[in-house]
Design an enzyme around this catalytic site. Structure first.
Site, mmCIF file in Angstrom:
data_model
loop_
_atom_site.group_PDB
_atom_site.id
_atom_site.type_symbol
_atom_site.label_atom_id
_atom_site.label_comp_id
_atom_site.label_asym_id
_atom_site.label_seq_id
_atom_site.Cartn_x
_atom_site.Cartn_y
_atom_site.Cartn_z
ATOM 1 N N ASP A 6 16.101 -9.416 -4.070
ATOM 2 C CA ASP A 6 15.451 -10.385 -4.611
ATOM 3 C C ASP A 6 13.878 -10.632 -3.845
ATOM 4 O O ASP A 6 13.733 -9.792 -2.651
ATOM 5 C CB ASP A 6 16.192 -11.776 -4.041
ATOM 6 C CG ASP A 6 15.592 -13.187 -4.756
ATOM 7 O OD1 ASP A 6 14.679 -12.849 -5.655
ATOM 8 O OD2 ASP A 6 15.697 -14.186 -4.271
ATOM 9 N N SER A 14 19.978 -9.879 -14.249
ATOM 10 C CA SER A 14 21.066 -10.791 -14.627
ATOM 11 C C SER A 14 20.994 -11.337 -15.987
ATOM 12 O O SER A 14 20.011 -11.315 -16.653
ATOM 13 C CB SER A 14 21.078 -11.923 -13.618
ATOM 14 O OG SER A 14 19.842 -12.837 -13.940
ATOM 15 N N VAL A 15 22.063 -11.814 -16.443
ATOM 16 C CA VAL A 15 22.128 -12.775 -17.683
ATOM 17 C C VAL A 15 21.010 -13.674 -17.749
ATOM 18 O O VAL A 15 20.371 -13.927 -18.796
ATOM 19 C CB VAL A 15 23.501 -12.908 -18.156
ATOM 20 C CG1 VAL A 15 24.311 -11.933 -18.803
ATOM 21 C CG2 VAL A 15 24.183 -13.856 -17.078
ATOM 22 N N ASN A 57 18.320 -13.662 -16.263
ATOM 23 C CA ASN A 57 16.821 -12.899 -16.133
ATOM 24 C C ASN A 57 16.338 -12.801 -17.813
ATOM 25 O O ASN A 57 15.044 -12.775 -17.986
ATOM 26 C CB ASN A 57 16.767 -11.687 -15.495
ATOM 27 C CG ASN A 57 16.939 -11.703 -14.071
ATOM 28 O OD1 ASN A 57 17.335 -10.679 -13.510
ATOM 29 N ND2 ASN A 57 16.660 -12.682 -13.636
ATOM 30 N N ARG A 116 21.641 -9.528 0.686
ATOM 31 C CA ARG A 116 20.548 -10.267 -0.034
ATOM 32 C C ARG A 116 19.240 -10.296 0.784
ATOM 33 O O ARG A 116 19.180 -10.707 1.737
ATOM 34 C CB ARG A 116 20.952 -11.576 -0.474
ATOM 35 C CG ARG A 116 19.919 -12.524 -1.221
ATOM 36 C CD ARG A 116 20.418 -13.902 -1.928
ATOM 37 N NE ARG A 116 19.585 -14.047 -2.620
ATOM 38 C CZ ARG A 116 19.827 -15.003 -3.930
ATOM 39 N NH1 ARG A 116 20.919 -15.268 -4.334
ATOM 40 N NH2 ARG A 116 18.657 -15.156 -4.618
ATOM 41 N N GLU A 158 31.686 -9.537 3.190
ATOM 42 C CA GLU A 158 30.747 -9.778 4.293
ATOM 43 C C GLU A 158 29.221 -9.932 3.654
ATOM 44 O O GLU A 158 28.929 -9.299 2.882
ATOM 45 C CB GLU A 158 30.755 -9.108 5.491
ATOM 46 C CG GLU A 158 32.152 -8.810 6.273
ATOM 47 C CD GLU A 158 32.616 -9.995 6.889
ATOM 48 O OE1 GLU A 158 31.832 -10.783 7.578
ATOM 49 O OE2 GLU A 158 33.963 -10.717 6.638
HETATM 50 C C1 FPP Z 1 14.190 -10.194 -8.152
HETATM 51 O O1 FPP Z 1 12.864 -10.546 -7.616
HETATM 52 C C2 FPP Z 1 14.290 -8.967 -8.743
HETATM 53 C C3 FPP Z 1 14.693 -8.597 -10.076
HETATM 54 C C4 FPP Z 1 14.794 -9.863 -11.087
HETATM 55 C C5 FPP Z 1 14.612 -7.360 -10.858
HETATM 56 C C6 FPP Z 1 15.016 -6.277 -9.528
HETATM 57 C C7 FPP Z 1 14.178 -4.957 -10.012
HETATM 58 C C8 FPP Z 1 13.741 -4.168 -9.242
HETATM 59 C C9 FPP Z 1 14.237 -4.032 -7.947
HETATM 60 C C10 FPP Z 1 12.891 -3.032 -9.895
HETATM 61 C C11 FPP Z 1 13.593 -2.223 -11.137
HETATM 62 C C12 FPP Z 1 14.876 -1.738 -10.639
HETATM 63 C C13 FPP Z 1 15.336 -0.457 -11.165
HETATM 64 C C14 FPP Z 1 16.732 -0.171 -10.834
HETATM 65 C C15 FPP Z 1 14.599 0.399 -11.751
HETATM 66 P P1 FPP Z 1 12.382 -11.807 -8.292
HETATM 67 O O2 FPP Z 1 11.294 -11.388 -9.395
HETATM 68 O O3 FPP Z 1 13.376 -12.823 -8.712
HETATM 69 O O4 FPP Z 1 11.391 -12.334 -7.184
HETATM 70 P P2 FPP Z 1 11.033 -13.724 -6.653
HETATM 71 O O5 FPP Z 1 12.516 -14.391 -6.432
HETATM 72 O O6 FPP Z 1 10.054 -13.595 -5.683
HETATM 73 O O7 FPP Z 1 10.397 -14.290 -8.043
#
Ligand code: FPP
Length: 256
Positions: free
Chosen positions: A24, A69-70, A72, A192, A211
């Protein structure tokens, strides 16, 4: 492929063989630097590469990353398009590193929801790495813990309808066998980043007794030092799984 020697860190307790990470804070990291959110995702993909390699080098059994995630799918279309392109590129560019580190890649989630390009690339990367015997890297894509349980229930009901399963025989293991990947181990440790103290619909079935470790740094800043800090924290925990272990059990004596 030549196998590299495993380099376990020196720990005061057990090593977490199965780790899951809620990555995150990509957006917050980028916005904090006056950049667009997608820069955070791009940097985040590089961190995925580094942390995956570090876990494989330590001889971890499995690493599961919450990549999309779903929920997202509700993000702006441009951000989703960028994330899907990034995923597709990662799945191609990462192949030599996965092979070199003996890592098997698998996707879990409602994978049929992915656009055709990333889905085909995922399937091809799964196929190419299928015979690797080191760590299994699972990418949770279009994944939700509740959807996973709902989809498993549907599949159990279908087996009952076909006469392949007697309802009287349904138990926890039946349900597990119908999850997206029944071999997904229960994570010993869920990490996390970016400070929020919640599971956000991640591995709801599997994380019952995991954990939890939350750190304040955003995913693009998460490095090997932060990973080690999480692993050391885990090594210092006493896991009871609802029973009594360690000092408490010793105090009460064998009759308890
Ligand atoms: C959360 O950050 C992250 C995501 C929704 C996507 C995770 C993606 C990556 C780590 C990069 C691509 C992954 C791969 C496997 C190539 P956020 O956007 O929710 O951050 P915020 O909470 O600060 O808005």
């Amino acid at each position: 492929m030549p196998k590299r020697p495993i380099q376990r860190p020196d720990l005061a307790g057990p090593f977490p063989e199965n780790v899951a990470i809620i990555m995150d804070g990509n957006g917050r990291w980028a916005e904090g630097k006056g950049l667009r959110r997608v820069f955070g995702h791009r940097r985040g993909a590089n961190v995925v590469r580094d942390i995956t390699t570090a876990c494989a080098e330590m001889g971890m059994n499995s690493l599961t990353l919450y990549a999309f995630s779903v929920e997202n799918w509700q993000r702006p279309e441009r951000e989703i398009r960028y994330l899907m392109r990034l995923l597709e590129r990662y799945l191609v560019e990462e192949r030599p590193t996965l092979m070199e580190n003996d890592i098997r890649l698998r996707g879990i989630g409602r994978l049929a929801d992915l656009p055709a390009g990333p889905l085909a690339t995922l399937r091809e990367t799964e196929r190419l790495t299928a015979d690797n015997t080191g760590m299994t890297l699972r990418l949770a894509l279009s994944y939700g813990g509740r959807s996973e349980i709902a989809d498993a229930v549907k599949s159990v009901v279908e087996d009952v309808r076909k006469g392949a399963l007697d309802p009287a025989d349904i138990d926890e293991e039946t349900l597990r066998a119908h999850l997206y990947d029944p071999h997904t181990p229960d994570p010993d440790l869920v990490i996390r980043t970016a400070g929020e103290m919640r599971l956000s619909n991640f591995l709801l079935w599997q994380a019952s007794y995991s954990e939890l470790y939350v750190c304040d740094v955003c995913w693009p800043q998460f490095g090997r030092d932060q990973l080690l800090a999480a692993i050391h924290s885990y090594a210092g925990r006493v896991r009871k799984f609802g029973g009594l272990t360690g000092p408490k059990r010793a105090q009460l004596g064998p009759a308890h």
